[in-house]
Design an enzyme around this catalytic site. Structure first.
Site, short mmCIF file in Angstrom:
data_model
loop_
_atom_site.label_atom_id
_atom_site.label_comp_id
_atom_site.label_asym_id
_atom_site.label_seq_id
_atom_site.Cartn_x
_atom_site.Cartn_y
_atom_site.Cartn_z
N LYS A 185 0.84 -1.20 0.00
CA LYS A 185 0.00 0.00 0.00
C LYS A 185 0.87 1.25 0.00
O LYS A 185 1.61 1.49 0.94
CB LYS A 185 -0.89 0.05 1.24
CG LYS A 185 -1.90 1.19 1.14
CD LYS A 185 -2.52 1.57 2.46
CE LYS A 185 -1.76 2.62 3.20
NZ LYS A 185 -1.76 3.95 2.58
N GLY A 237 7.42 4.56 8.11
CA GLY A 237 6.56 5.70 8.40
C GLY A 237 6.85 6.25 9.78
O GLY A 237 7.97 6.13 10.29
N SER A 238 5.83 6.83 10.38
CA SER A 238 6.05 7.52 11.66
C SER A 238 6.20 6.52 12.82
O SER A 238 5.67 5.41 12.77
CB SER A 238 4.85 8.43 11.95
OG SER A 238 3.67 7.66 12.03
N THR A 239 6.88 6.96 13.85
CA THR A 239 7.07 6.13 15.04
C THR A 239 5.72 5.84 15.70
O THR A 239 5.47 4.73 16.19
CB THR A 239 8.02 6.85 16.02
OG1 THR A 239 9.28 6.96 15.36
CG2 THR A 239 8.22 6.09 17.32
N GLU A 240 4.83 6.85 15.64
CA GLU A 240 3.50 6.69 16.24
C GLU A 240 2.76 5.49 15.63
O GLU A 240 2.26 4.62 16.35
CB GLU A 240 2.76 7.99 15.95
CG GLU A 240 1.48 8.17 16.67
CD GLU A 240 0.72 9.37 16.08
OE1 GLU A 240 1.29 10.16 15.31
OE2 GLU A 240 -0.48 9.47 16.40
N GLY A 242 4.15 3.14 13.80
CA GLY A 242 4.99 1.96 14.03
C GLY A 242 4.65 1.28 15.35
O GLY A 242 4.59 0.05 15.44
N GLU A 259 10.66 0.65 9.89
CA GLU A 259 11.61 1.75 9.66
C GLU A 259 10.89 3.02 10.08
O GLU A 259 9.96 3.46 9.38
CB GLU A 259 11.97 1.86 8.17
CG GLU A 259 12.79 0.75 7.62
CD GLU A 259 14.18 0.67 8.21
OE1 GLU A 259 14.64 1.67 8.81
OE2 GLU A 259 14.78 -0.39 8.10
N CYS A 293 13.73 10.48 6.75
CA CYS A 293 13.77 9.98 8.13
C CYS A 293 15.17 10.10 8.73
O CYS A 293 15.32 10.29 9.92
CB CYS A 293 13.27 8.55 8.18
SG CYS A 293 14.00 7.50 6.92
N GLU A 390 10.63 15.06 15.45
CA GLU A 390 10.92 15.04 14.01
C GLU A 390 10.06 16.11 13.33
O GLU A 390 8.83 16.03 13.37
CB GLU A 390 10.56 13.64 13.49
CG GLU A 390 11.09 13.36 12.11
CD GLU A 390 10.83 11.91 11.67
OE1 GLU A 390 9.76 11.36 12.02
OE2 GLU A 390 11.68 11.35 10.99
#
Ligand code: NDP
Length: 483
Positions: A185, A237-240, A242, A259, A293, A390
């Site tokens: 996706k 993508g974002s840590t959130e 993730g 990642e 990133c 970030e």
């Protein structure tokens, strides 16, 4: 009075006629384009022009894609020799090269990045990932990853908007080389090059269902992550998000690689070659509008050279050409979306209110589209939000240090650990510092260099596992440690 040299640039636009954008797209499932039911627009962030309507995949679409991927895995792909799989990967790589101008133009229109970068970085690196992994497909037994390497099966892959085609290549190439089939996706704002890649799969006569592409938003991502028919999840993508994915797969048998974000330190020691480091700082934070990133978003400067570096950096930043991403002279293009622009503005405003000093390069920003001038904040302390979070935009936070140990302590004082840069003429200092830094990728006297043979990934909140190289390949094989 000193006379200032300035150059006028004639416009040098790349031709948009190189691409045909359909008014509406469906999904790519089982080797065919199939119509979607709901649609949303994708726009050119440099002009806000609607480029096309993209399908929003729901449960039925994701189910169909997973079913197609499973069928392709059991009936074709898992039965094929590595040598044969490798041939398809080589074929895909060559077609990507042949159609590279088309890919570059489409990426720039949909993403907002300068054509110079999509043409010279994103597309060549994406093709290189397929070439590199094509070479592994028939050599898995010799990769030191076990004598009987076995694929997971169906991989669900979710990618972000900052390097749409390149992130697709980082995900699809190793998955296929290791013998998996995929459901991928792309991000909501940047689906077009993934859909062009689907055409490349058809052109390469890749067996139906080996690659399936479903477009959509976060809700489609959730359906992929939670689908019981998927054996492995790969996310960038974002840590959130993730963290949400890590929780979702924790109680399942799914293998996962993540990642995530970064807040990289770019450390300049007083013995560094100053002019080279200025170029490295600019490349570290202003490449791809800072939507990277591993961007060098925290400049950590030795106090004795701080004034000189900041003055030279401001002079250099004033020469960055901001504007039409399709112009071959442009250095800094559009911010990918209105949401991202608002986030950059919000964090920059926090920098002002917390007491850092903002300086932005003087430049005329276009009236339409999403733009942010190259900006630095000086007087930043470690507690400031702009030193911790970030920003994911063209904004640099500058901190200073007196001793090498202080530089390391400041660099490591972050929840992230994706990348770092060290600038020094002394090899011993570079080696010492690189051993102290808790970051997955460390560049010395350069920044933002990528190669398919080199593993990429982070520590701490920057993610799990590696992509690229032998280490990245291992993430697509059963029972192999990723680190
Ligand atoms: P997200 O992490 O939300 O998006 C990354 C991908 O995940 C997209 O394809 C997104 O879909 C999808 N997604 C969103 N929510 C879920 C979910 N719950 N489950 C599964 N998949 C999901 O990043 P954003 O685009 O929202 O960017 C937010 C911030 O993240 C940025 O400001 C930046 O700081 C950081 N970021 C970091 C990146 C990196 O490489 N480290 C890359 C991109 C962003 P969709 O886009 O369709 O919503």
């Amino acid at each position: 009075m000193e006379e200032k040299l300035s150059f006028e640039y004639a416009p040098a636009p790349e031709s948009r006629a190189l691409v045909t954008i359909k008014p509406k797209y469906g999904h790519f499932i089982g080797g065919k384009f199939v119509a979607g039911s709901k649609h949303f627009p994708t726009i050119n962030p440099a002009t806000e022009e609607v480029l096309s309507q993209i399908s929003l995949a729901g449960k039925a679409d994701v189910d169909a894609a997973v079913k197609a991927a499973r069928k392709a895995y059991t009936t074709t792909w898992s039965k094929m020799s590595g040598k044969e799989r490798g041939k398809y990967l080589f074929r895909i790589a060559r077609i990507m090269q042949e159609r590279s101008r088309e890919f570059a133009v489409l990426e720039t229109l949909d993403n907002g990045k300068p054509i110079r970068e999509s043409r010279d970085v994103d597309v060549p690196l994406a093709a290189a990932h397929f070439f590199y992994h094509a070479g592994w497909a028939d050599k898995l037994e010799y990769a030191g990853l076990g004598t009987t390497p076995k694929a997971h099966g169906v991989a669900g892959q979710i990618i972000p908007w900052n390097f749409p085609l390149l992130m697709l290549a980082w995900k699809v190439a190793p998955a296929l080389a290791a013998g998996n089939t995929v459901v991928l996706k792309p991000a909501e704002t940047t689906s077009l090059t993934a859909l062009l890649f689907a055409e490349v799969c058809q052109q390469a006569e890749l067996p139906a269902g080996v690659v399936n592409i479903v477009t959509g938003d976060g809700s489609t991502g959730v359906l992929i992550v939670n689908h019981p028919g998927i054996d492995k999840i790969a996310f960038t993508g974002s840590t959130e998000v993730g963290k949400i994915i890590a929780r979702a797969v924790a109680t399942t048998n799914k293998s996962v690689t993540l990642e995530l974000g970064g807040k990289a330190a770019n450390i300049i020691f007083e013995d560094a070659a100053i002019d080279e480091s200025i170029e490295g700082i600019v490349n570290g934070i202003f490449f791809n509008q800072g939507h990277v990133c591993c961007a060098g978003s925290r400049l950590i400067l030795q106090e004795s050279i701080a004034d000189e570096v900041i003055e030279k950096l401001k002079n250099r930043m004033a020469k960055i050409r901001v504007g039409d991403p399709m112009d071959k002279n442009t250095d800094l293009g559009a911010i990918n979306s209105k949401e991202q622009l608002l986030k950059i503005r919000e964090l920059s405003a926090a920098g002002d209110s917390e007491g850092a000093q903002r300086w932005s390069a003087p430049c005329d920003l276009p009236g339409k589209g999403f733009w942010f001038a190259p900006t630095i904040f000086t007087g930043v302390t470690q507690a400031h939000r702009i030193a911790r979070e970030e920003i994911f935009g063209p904004v640099l936070s500058v901190l200073t240090f007196r001793t090498p140990q202080e530089a390391i302590d400041k660099a490591n004082n972050t929840p992230f650990g994706l990348s770092a840069g060290i600038w020094s003429e002394k090899g011993s200092k570079v080696l010492w510092a690189s051993q102290q830094l808790r970051a997955g990728v460390i560049w010395a006297n350069t920044f933002n260099k990528f190669d398919p043979t080199s593993p990429f990934g982070g520590y701490k909140e920057s993610g799990w596992g590696r992509e690229g190289g032998r280490h990245g390949l291992s993430a697509y094989l059963k029972g192999v440690s990723h680190e």
